[in-house]
Enzyme design. Sequence first.
Site, short mmCIF file in Angstrom:
data_model
loop_
_atom_site.label_atom_id
_atom_site.label_comp_id
_atom_site.label_asym_id
_atom_site.label_seq_id
_atom_site.Cartn_x
_atom_site.Cartn_y
_atom_site.Cartn_z
N HIS A 1 0.85 -1.19 0.00
CA HIS A 1 0.00 0.00 0.00
C HIS A 1 0.89 1.24 0.00
O HIS A 1 2.01 1.22 0.54
CB HIS A 1 -0.90 0.01 1.24
N PRO A 2 0.41 2.34 -0.56
CA PRO A 2 1.21 3.57 -0.59
C PRO A 2 1.16 4.29 0.77
O PRO A 2 0.33 5.17 0.99
CB PRO A 2 0.52 4.39 -1.68
#
Length: 221
Positions: A83-84
């Site tokens: 995930h960012p």
Amino acid sequence: MTYIDSHGGDRVKSLSPEPTIHDPVQITESTLGEWTEIRPHSRLHAAEIGDYTYLMERVQLDYTTIGKFGNIASDVRLGPPNHPIDRPTAHHFTYRAAMYDMGEDDDTIFEWRADQPVEIGHDVWIGHSATVLPGSTIGNGAVVAAGAVVVDDVPPYSIVAGVPAKPVRRRFPEDVAARLEATEWWHWDHETLADRLADFRDLESFLSAYAPETAEPSRLD
């Protein structure tokens, strides 16, 4: 008493060049080699599976290449998408916006994920519930212990375990591993493999018959 078959059905008694895919399985944008088997409840996305490789129950692959003769135990995850976490939130509504009726998806995140593939060599055994994180490479003949979390590259014919995974020992001495790897036996055709089956059951017989007397160990780039 109700019996719950939580670990899949019985093993099949024979395979064929056509991949054996049990139901239910989800496969997208992926390719399967000959003599492969995908057990129930597995999910493959952007994956490439080499000949003779099998995936046991509930295996999940994302952006992963597995060589030939891979042995993948149940509940393994290879290349789970990151995930960012540099954004205000790690939640995927920021890049799967259409799902939440918030606008267009952000394709840059999916491109970023695709740029961090997992690469698994030939004759690799990955144990139950192990995880190999994006960007990792596992060399030919390596073993990943059950429950391990691989965050770095794993050299050929080494055994790693733990969280994060660390080297435990070598599968074979380096000189023996180099000779074995030099044969590239995983590229032999089906008839040759069958003809030489007896030698596969004894290391010294195999090395004597097919391996060079010396070979240079391979290294991961």
